[in-house]
Design a protein around this motif. Structure first.
Motif, PDB file in Angstrom:
ATOM      1  N   UNK A  57       0.823  -1.209   0.000  1.00 13.40           N
ATOM      2  CA  UNK A  57       0.000   0.000   0.000  1.00 13.40           C
ATOM      3  C   UNK A  57       0.856   1.258   0.000  1.00 13.40           C
ATOM      4  N   UNK A  58       0.383   2.278  -0.724  1.00 15.54           N
ATOM      5  CA  UNK A  58       0.878   3.649  -0.580  1.00 15.54           C
ATOM      6  C   UNK A  58      -0.255   4.436   0.065  1.00 15.54           C
ATOM      7  N   UNK A  59       0.020   4.997   1.234  1.00 15.90           N
ATOM      8  CA  UNK A  59      -1.031   5.658   2.006  1.00 15.90           C
ATOM      9  C   UNK A  59      -0.638   7.102   2.277  1.00 15.90           C
ATOM     10  N   UNK A  60      -1.533   8.018   1.920  1.00 12.93           N
ATOM     11  CA  UNK A  60      -1.383   9.417   2.304  1.00 12.93           C
ATOM     12  C   UNK A  60      -2.385   9.710   3.409  1.00 12.93           C
ATOM     13  N   UNK A  78     -12.153  -0.600  -8.571  1.00  8.11           N
ATOM     14  CA  UNK A  78     -13.102   0.423  -8.150  1.00  8.11           C
ATOM     15  C   UNK A  78     -12.429   1.402  -7.194  1.00  8.11           C
ATOM     16  N   UNK A  79     -11.649   0.885  -6.256  1.00  7.96           N
ATOM     17  CA  UNK A  79     -10.925   1.755  -5.330  1.00  7.96           C
ATOM     18  C   UNK A  79      -9.910   2.621  -6.065  1.00  7.96           C
ATOM     19  N   UNK A 111      -5.811   7.266   7.155  1.00 10.82           N
ATOM     20  CA  UNK A 111      -5.660   7.231   5.702  1.00 10.82           C
ATOM     21  C   UNK A 111      -6.670   8.149   5.015  1.00 10.82           C
ATOM     22  N   UNK A 112      -6.197   8.950   4.075  1.00  7.56           N
ATOM     23  CA  UNK A 112      -7.061   9.798   3.263  1.00  7.56           C
ATOM     24  C   UNK A 112      -7.015   9.389   1.792  1.00  7.56           C
ATOM     25  N   UNK A 113      -5.855   8.915   1.343  1.00  8.36           N
ATOM     26  CA  UNK A 113      -5.703   8.399  -0.023  1.00  8.36           C
ATOM     27  C   UNK A 113      -4.941   7.082   0.071  1.00  8.36           C
ATOM     28  N   UNK A 114      -5.492   6.035  -0.533  1.00  5.84           N
ATOM     29  CA  UNK A 114      -4.866   4.707  -0.482  1.00  5.84           C
ATOM     30  C   UNK A 114      -4.693   4.187  -1.897  1.00  5.84           C
ATOM     31  N   UNK A 115      -3.469   3.826  -2.251  1.00  6.02           N
ATOM     32  CA  UNK A 115      -3.193   3.193  -3.538  1.00  6.02           C
ATOM     33  C   UNK A 115      -2.695   1.775  -3.271  1.00  6.02           C
TER      34      UNK A 115
END
Length: 733
Positions: free
Chosen positions: A51-54, A149-150, A69-73
């Protein structure tokens, strides 16, 4: 902790908690030899994923630092070790550690590709039949669908919580459905702002003049005005004008699109009271149904029981009361009418009438249900009548519709209420959809008594139901106007009637149960309110703080509920060692806080304190006290109903040391303090002041500026609600 957004990357080592309903997750992320805790909406994420988490760092009082988490890739596991860890974690149903090892040993780094695109190859592994291979592949494909979808939501900066809701509504084709019509995100189910959905649609190639966009704008304006402004319809001209401003489009194109919506039945249009009224179908059907059913009930006369006069005399002896003429008329009407309305201000004897009607129905052998729009109003109704009462929602019961994925009332025309009669209090708070549902659930011969005060604020939801019913004159109505001697001794009652008649309340006497404390600046108002709650009323009048409700016309500004709640929490429930806390947004929830449920949630589970009873559903306006905060769970006591809130549910709670007058509708408190200093003109009205005063049972104190109180009395502004109910009822006469 740092308020700046930070980026972290790593592999999910374990899941601590997940709410399958909305995807809220707490997990441990391994990065460069250390582990951190990440919390937020991360549906479908499994151990082994990269995961990359902002997000922003917060500190949990028990568990320490957490990255919100606000943005998760998400990146698919890479390399044999990551792929094995992912499959062995149980993320793919049907694949355990042994099978995961065989899959990785057989297909290497192509293992995940095989699972998604060529599941027949899995049969090369001993023990995997063609049927099991398809089942494993189906599960993995669903996960890949959620992943994509995410990724789509993240790319377009939309909340990841939407992923679970969209999958529940549209299944495996959720992404394709959203891409084909981004405007479906607007509305009650998904609650995405129209501007964001519009931006998404334009970025996906939808043209500014595309009918998809124009029709979505028209439907949005209708829905927005239904639930935010209380209209059941909009005049065609106003709908086109408002949508034109929303979309920056000329009216001609919108007129054509509106005609297309009407022709397809996606909106309804017909003349109402001189306007070309445009409705969403559900409200059109609800309003039309109410008019038909009320028309039938209002005209139907029933045979009163034999010996009615003696029956009423016996009830008076048992209740040790002699009815005034208007009260006697109300009881007599209830005996011979299928439907009646009972109205009146404070001190006019509505409760006496209610008890009389209930006793009469019991004597007639009728099974009677008592209901009110809110939990507090229902509790008060039950206490006044000496019997059980419930909310209208609970009376109608709720269930899950597998076809729509939505919660619905299980009591309806196919499975009606068993009651022979229904009595509803605080009817001014009931909106058109709820009344339609109640009428639909009543048997054809069921009686209905609606009780309320039309001078209070109207319902939050669409329509002006109670006032329309009264003004239509189609339903037999008793208006109680006589203020009884005992009630007339109350300054609360006297001043409520003065306000209702447009007269300034007596602010000079400061005796009895009505007081005015002059304060001309916001900080003085807040300080005085705090002192009243913390010291003066508990010490001098024996009223504890938990029996005092502070009200304000507004949420914002210096004397709004936001500022008052912060000051009152600090004074009444300050931080203390051993007292649990949890931050959510701008508020720190603390054990001992008074809180309010701020939206209807039909599937919240509650259990009865000290008993075996349990049920589902908490409703907008229910007030409780935080009993404890342990780990991730906040436990709230709503008058004996115990509810546990996980972190993802905290958006449904707000502090309630102070609440708006609108939120206090239907409730009664031992003591009420109103902060009356500032607010928007649309909130500083006679109706707001009248409603605030009539919430107090023993004591009312207004803290503020006399000129502001005078302006509120003079401002009889009642925002017009477009409603066709009165006109339809008149046609039924």
């Amino acid at each position: 902790m740092s308020e700046e957004q930070q980026l972290v990357e790593g592999t999910v080592s374990s899941l601590i908690y997940r709410n399958e309903e909305n995807g809220y997750t707490i997990l441990r992320l391994e990065m460069r030899g250390e582990e951190i805790t990440v919390v937020g909406a991360m549906p479908g994420v499994a151990p082994g994923e990269y995961l990359s988490v902002r997000g922003r760092w917060t500190r949990h009082p028990t568990y320490g630092p957490q990255l919100k988490a606000e943005v998760v890739e998400r990146r698919l596991p890479q390399g044999l070790k990551e792929i094995y860890h992912y499959l062995a974690s149980g993320a793919v149903k049907g694949v355990g550690k042994s099978t995961a090892r065989q899959i990785v040993e057989t297909f290497g780094e192509e293992a995940l590709t095989v699972l998604e695109t060529d599941p027949d190859q899995l049969t090369r592994i001993r023990g995997i039949s063609p049927r099991r291979a398809r089942q494993i592949s189906d599960v993995f494909r669903q996960q890949m669908g959620m992943r994509r979808l995410m990724e789509f939501l993240t790319e377009h900066q939309l909340p990841l919580e939407l992923a679970v809701q969209l999958r529940r509504a549209y299944g495996d084709v959720a992404l394709e459905v959203v891409q084909s019509d981004p405007y479906l995100l607007v509305g009650e189910e998904f609650q995405v702002e129209f501007s964001r959905a519009d931006e998404l649609a334009l970025s996906l190639g939808v043209g500014a003049e595309d009918p998809l966009r124009l029709e979505a704008g028209l439907r949005f304006e209708l829905a927005h005005n239904n639930w935010n402004n209380g209209h059941t319809f909009l005049p065609r001209r106003k709908l086109v004008e408002a949508t034109g401003l929303l979309l920056d489009m000329p009216g001609e194109a919108l007129e054509e699109c509106l005609d297309a919506l009407v022709s397809r039945g996606e909106v309804e249009e017909e003349p109402v009271a001189g306007e070309e009224a445009v409705y969403l179908p559900a409200l059109y059907e609800a309003e039309s149904f109410i008019a038909r059913r009320v028309g039938e009930m209002g005209r139907r006369e029933l045979l009163a029981p034999e010996g009615l006069e003696e029956l009423i005399r016996r009830i008076q002896r048992e209740q040790r009361i002699t009815y005034a003429p208007q009260q006697r008329r109300a009881v007599e009407l209830a005996a011979g009418c299928q439907m009646m309305l009972l109205t009146g201000g404070p001190g006019t004897g509505k409760t006496t009438c209610l008890r009389g009607v209930l006793a009469l129905f019991e004597r007639m052998g009728l099974e009677t249900a008592l209901a009110a729009p809110t939990g507090r109003a229902a509790k008060r109704l039950g206490e006044l009548c000496g019997t059980e009462a419930c909310t209208i929602h609970r009376l109608l019961e709720t269930g899950f519709d597998p076809h729509t994925g939505k919660l619905v009332f299980t009591r309806n025309s196919y499975d009606p209420l068993k009651a022979d009669a229904v009595i509803v209090d605080e009817t001014s708070m009931v909106d058109v959809p709820l009344m339609a549902a109640l009428l639909d659930a009543m048997r054809d011969d069921c009686r209905l008594v609606l009780v309320g005060d039309p001078d209070q604020l109207p319902s939050v939801g669409p329509g002006n139901l109670f006032a329309d019913l009264i003004r239509s004159e189609i339903v037999p109505t008793v208006r109680l106007t006589e203020i009884f001697r005992q009630a007339a001794q109350s300054a609360i009652v006297r001043n409520a009637h003065r306000i209702d008649q447009g007269e300034l309340p007596d602010l000079r006497r400061n005796e009895g149960d009505f007081f005015f404390l002059s304060r001309r600046d916001g900080q003085s108002v807040v300080d005085t309110v705090v002192d009243l709650c913390r010291r003066r009323l508990p010490e001098r009048m024996g009223i504890p703080a938990d029996q005092i409700q502070v009200l304000s016309p507004t949420r914002r500004r210096g004397t709004g509920t936001r500022a008052l709640n912060q000051a009152l929490q600090q004074a009444l429930n300050p931080p203390r060692e051993g007292r649990g806390e949890r931050r959510f947004g701008d508020w720190v929830f603390r054990a001992g806080d008074r809180v309010m449920q701020v939206r209807n949630n039909y599937d919240i589970l509650w259990r009865e304190e000290g008993g075996t009873d349990s049920g589902m559903g908490m409703f907008n306006g229910d007030i409780g006290v935080i009993r404890s905060i342990e780990g991730e769970v906040i436990t709230v006591d709503f008058d004996g109903k115990i509810v546990e809130y996980s972190p993802d549910m905290l958006g449904e709670l707000e502090p309630a040391f102070a609440v708006t007058v609108h939120k206090a509708q239907g409730s009664e408190y031992r003591a009420v303090i109103l902060a009356a200093l500032d607010g928007a003109p649309m909130l500083m009205t006679r109706g707001v002041l009248y409603t605030a005063v009539t919430r107090a049972r023993e004591l009312f104190i207004v803290v503020g500026d006399q000129e502001v109180v005078a302006r509120m009395v003079a401002n009889n502004r009642q925002t017009r609600r477009y409603s066709g109910l009165r006109a339809r009822l008149v046609e039924e006469r």
